[in-house]
Design an enzyme around this catalytic site. Structure first.
Site, PDB file in Angstrom:
ATOM      1  N   GLU A 151      -0.938   5.252  13.873  1.00 10.98           N
ATOM      2  CA  GLU A 151      -0.424   6.142  12.719  1.00 10.98           C
ATOM      3  C   GLU A 151      -0.757   7.264  13.406  1.00 10.98           C
ATOM      4  O   GLU A 151       0.211   7.851  13.127  1.00 10.98           O
ATOM      5  CB  GLU A 151      -1.317   6.033  11.831  1.00 10.98           C
ATOM      6  CG  GLU A 151      -1.144   7.430  10.883  1.00 10.98           C
ATOM      7  CD  GLU A 151      -1.792   7.443   9.167  1.00 10.98           C
ATOM      8  OE1 GLU A 151      -1.695   8.610   8.465  1.00 10.98           O
ATOM      9  OE2 GLU A 151      -2.624   6.607   9.388  1.00 10.98           O
ATOM     10  N   PHE A 210       2.175  -3.342   4.124  1.00 11.47           N
ATOM     11  CA  PHE A 210       3.238  -4.957   4.884  1.00 11.47           C
ATOM     12  C   PHE A 210       3.533  -4.891   4.528  1.00 11.47           C
ATOM     13  O   PHE A 210       4.786  -4.553   2.948  1.00 11.47           O
ATOM     14  CB  PHE A 210       1.282  -5.553   3.315  1.00 11.47           C
ATOM     15  CG  PHE A 210      -0.137  -6.058   4.500  1.00 11.47           C
ATOM     16  CD1 PHE A 210      -0.590  -5.244   4.972  1.00 11.47           C
ATOM     17  CD2 PHE A 210      -0.775  -6.777   3.716  1.00 11.47           C
ATOM     18  CE1 PHE A 210      -1.948  -4.923   5.794  1.00 11.47           C
ATOM     19  CE2 PHE A 210      -2.304  -7.128   4.140  1.00 11.47           C
ATOM     20  CZ  PHE A 210      -2.393  -7.003   5.478  1.00 11.47           C
ATOM     21  N   CYS A 256       0.757  -1.067  -0.161  1.00 13.08           N
ATOM     22  CA  CYS A 256      -0.332   0.389  -0.157  1.00 13.08           C
ATOM     23  C   CYS A 256       0.778   1.274  -0.056  1.00 13.08           C
ATOM     24  O   CYS A 256       0.331   2.411   0.161  1.00 13.08           O
ATOM     25  CB  CYS A 256      -1.310   0.279   1.572  1.00 13.08           C
ATOM     26  SG  CYS A 256      -2.295  -1.503   1.007  1.00 13.08           S
ATOM     27  N   HIS A 291      -9.952   2.373   0.302  1.00 12.29           N
ATOM     28  CA  HIS A 291      -7.866   1.992   0.035  1.00 12.29           C
ATOM     29  C   HIS A 291      -7.890   1.392  -0.839  1.00 12.29           C
ATOM     30  O   HIS A 291      -8.228   0.043  -1.445  1.00 12.29           O
ATOM     31  CB  HIS A 291      -8.149   0.874   0.648  1.00 12.29           C
ATOM     32  CG  HIS A 291      -6.143   0.951   1.450  1.00 12.29           C
ATOM     33  ND1 HIS A 291      -5.509   2.168   0.772  1.00 12.29           N
ATOM     34  CD2 HIS A 291      -5.873   0.293   2.586  1.00 12.29           C
ATOM     35  CE1 HIS A 291      -4.392   1.032   1.423  1.00 12.29           C
ATOM     36  NE2 HIS A 291      -4.334   0.392   1.908  1.00 12.29           N
ATOM     37  N   LYS A 336     -10.230   8.197   2.781  1.00 12.88           N
ATOM     38  CA  LYS A 336     -10.342   6.907   2.320  1.00 12.88           C
ATOM     39  C   LYS A 336     -12.029   6.013   2.820  1.00 12.88           C
ATOM     40  O   LYS A 336     -12.335   5.218   2.661  1.00 12.88           O
ATOM     41  CB  LYS A 336      -8.900   5.343   2.948  1.00 12.88           C
ATOM     42  CG  LYS A 336      -7.492   5.591   2.167  1.00 12.88           C
ATOM     43  CD  LYS A 336      -7.177   5.241   2.580  1.00 12.88           C
ATOM     44  CE  LYS A 336      -5.578   4.073   2.277  1.00 12.88           C
ATOM     45  NZ  LYS A 336      -4.579   6.009   2.535  1.00 12.88           N
ATOM     46  N   HIS A 371      -2.661   8.016   6.417  1.00 11.15           N
ATOM     47  CA  HIS A 371      -3.183   6.040   5.254  1.00 11.15           C
ATOM     48  C   HIS A 371      -4.628   6.391   5.373  1.00 11.15           C
ATOM     49  O   HIS A 371      -5.698   5.739   5.049  1.00 11.15           O
ATOM     50  CB  HIS A 371      -2.192   5.614   5.706  1.00 11.15           C
ATOM     51  CG  HIS A 371      -1.955   3.941   5.337  1.00 11.15           C
ATOM     52  ND1 HIS A 371      -1.449   4.167   3.654  1.00 11.15           N
ATOM     53  CD2 HIS A 371      -1.736   3.066   5.577  1.00 11.15           C
ATOM     54  CE1 HIS A 371      -2.147   3.049   3.583  1.00 11.15           C
ATOM     55  NE2 HIS A 371      -1.946   2.119   4.583  1.00 11.15           N
TER      56      HIS A 371
END
Length: 415
Positions: A316, A401, A165, A342, A337, A305
Site C-alpha cells: 500500500e 481478497f 474488505c 479490521h 485499524k 487500508h
C-alpha cells in the site's frame, strides 16, 4: 450527470470502540483500543484468540426480540447503524422523503457466518427437518440491504455488494453514481460484518493472516510497524446517508461533507495477496482523483487500508507513492485499524465516516501501536497520537481478497 453533487447527511456506526459515531470518534481521539480476548466462543484451541468484538450491543433496543432471532448479527448491526444515520439525516420524519426515490446499497464481505454455523450444527445433530425456515435469509449477504429496505420502506435501488474488505467502500462509491445518474435522490450505503465466529476465525487462522499476539491484544494490530504480524478481525457496521445536494437543500438537511470521487479496479493477480507493485490500488486512487477533478496535492488526509499484515502495508505504501508522487511524503496518513481491528466488509463504511469526522473536527486519528519504523513504510503515518490539522479533502482506501480495490474521496462542503 457528472455535475450532480452528492453530499453526506447522516452517519451511523456499530463498532468495537463504540456503538455510535460519536462514541467511535471519541475512542479514536482517546486512542482507545477495542481489541481483546474472544468472548463469542471458546477460542482455546485457535492460533489467534483475540478479536475486536462489538460490546454492550442489545438488538432488542432496535427491534423486537422475535425479529432479532430471525436475523444474523451482521443484519442487526446494519439496522442499528442505519437507525442512527437516518435519524441524523432527518429521514425519520414522516413525509420527509419519496420512498420510490430512496435506495439501499449496504453490503457484507462474508454475510451470515454465525447463522450458517449454528444452522449447520442443527442439521448435523438433529437432521434436516429441524433446520429453520429462516436459514437462507439469515445467511445470504444481501439481507442487510433487503431488511433495511423493508424496515424503512425504501423502494429505490436495493442490493448488496460483495467484494471482501472493499465491500463498504464499493457500496458507497456505487451509491454515489446511482444518485449522480438520477436513479435515486437518497441512498443508504455502507457495510456490515459479524464473522468473529469459529469458522470465520478458523479459516483466517489456517491462512496465518492474523496476529498471534494473544498475550498483548491491545497492541496486536500495529499497521506499518516493522514487527507487524497480521490483522485482528473485527465486527460491526458503518452506514452513511448520501443524497443529491438539490434534495438535501430541499429538505433542509444538515450537510456533513461532500462525496466527490470514487475509483474501483482489480489487481488480476492473486486471490489473497495485494499487487506487489501497488498498481491496481494506485489506479483506483487516480480514478477517484480524476472523478473529483482534484490533483494529488489537493488531498490532505488518507485513511489507509493499513491492515497490519506484512504484505498489505508494504505494497500500500508503494501504491501511495505511485499515485501521489512526491506528495505521498507530505500526505497525512493513518490506519484506524490499530484501534478498531479490521472490520472486513464493514471497514469501508467505518473508515469513510472517520474521514467525514476528520473534516468536521479538525483532528486526525493516529496509527496506534507504532513502535519500530519499517524502511518499506516510510511515509507520515501519524504514529500513536492524534494530530490537530485542517483537512479539506480526505481519501479512504480499502482492498479486498480477489484483488478488489476501492477508493472514495470526501471533501469539506462549500456551497
Amino acid at each position: 450527470m457528472k455535475d450532480k453533487r452528492v453530499v453526506i447527511t447522516g452517519t451511523g456506526i456499530i463498532s468495537s470502540i463504540g456503538n455510535s459515531t460519536e462514541e467511535f470518534w471519541k475512542s479514536l481521539m482517546e486512542v482507545k483500543s477495542g481489541i481483546g480476548p474472544i468472548t463469542n466462543f471458546d477460542a482455546t484451541e485457535f492460533r489467534t484468540k483475540i478479536a475486536a468484538e462489538v460490546k454492550d450491543f442489545d438488538p432488542t433496543q432496535y427491534m423486537p426480540k422475535k425479529e432479532a432471532r430471525k436475523l444474523d448479527p451482521f443484519c442487526q448491526f446494519a439496522i442499528a447503524a442505519s437507525d442512527e444515520a437516518i435519524a441524523q439525516a432527518g429521514l425519520d420524519q414522516e413525509g420527509s422523503f419519496d420512498p420510490e426515490r430512496v435506495g439501499v446499497l449496504v453490503g457484507s464481505g462474508i454475510g451470515g457466518m454465525r447463522a450458517l454455523e449454528n444452522l449447520s450444527k442443527t442439521m448435523l445433530s438433529r437432521g434436516p427437518g429441524r433446520v429453520s425456515p429462516f436459514t437462507v435469509p439469515m445467511m445470504i449477504g444481501d439481507m442487510a440491504a433487503g431488511n433495511l429496505s423493508i424496515r424503512y420502506g425504501f423502494k429505490g435501488p436495493n442490493f448488496g455488494v460483495v467484494s471482501a474488505c472493499a465491500t463498504g467502500t464499493h457500496s458507497i462509491g456505487e451509491a454515489m453514481w446511482m444518485i449522480k445518474r438520477g436513479d435515486a435522490d437518497i441512498m443508504l450505503a455502507g457495510g456490515a460484518e459479524a464473522c468473529v465466529s469459529e469458522q470465520g476465525m478458523a479459516g483466517f487462522c489456517a491462512m496465518k493472516a492474523m496476529s498471534e499476539r494473544n498475550d498483548d491484544p491491545q497492541n496486536a494490530s500495529r499497521p506499518f510497524d516493522k514487527d507487524r504480524d497480521g490483522f485482528v478481525m473485527a465486527e460491526g457496521a458503518g452506514v452513511l446517508v448520501l443524497e443529491s445536494l438539490e434534495n438535501a437543500e430541499k429538505r433542509g438537511a444538515t450537510i456533513l461533507a461532500e462525496l466527490v470521487g470514487y475509483g474501483a479496479t482489480g489487481d488480476a493477480g492473486h486471490i489473497t495477496a495485494p499487487d506487489e507493485n501497488g498498481t491496481g490500488a494506485a489506479k483506483a486512487m487516480t480514478i477517484a482523483l480524476e472523478h473529483a477533478g482534484l490533483k494529488p496535492e489537493d488531498v490532505d488526509y488518507y485513511n489507509a487500508h493499513g491492515t497490519s499484515t506484512p504484505l498489505n502495508d508494504k505494497f500500500e505504501t508503494k501504491a501511495l507513492k505511485r499515485a501521489f508522487g512526491e506528495h505521498a511524503y507530505k500526505l497525512a496518513i493513518s490506519s484506524t485499524k490499530g484501534l478498531t481491528g479490521h472490520g472486513l466488509g464493514a471497514a469501508g463504511g467505518l473508515e469513510t465516516i472517520a474521514c467525514v469526522k476528520v473534516i468536521n473536527e479538525g483532528m486526525v486519528p493516529c496509527t496506534a501501536n507504532y513502535q519500530t519504523p519499517d524502511e518499506d513504510c516510510d511515509l507520515d503515518i501519524i504514529p500513536n497520537t492524534p494530530r490537530k490539522m485542517e483537512v479539506n479533502v480526505a481519501m479512504n482506501m480499502n482492498l479486498g481478497f480477489g484483488g478488489h480495490n476501492g477508493a472514495v474521496i470526501v471533501k469539506k462542503f462549500v456551497k
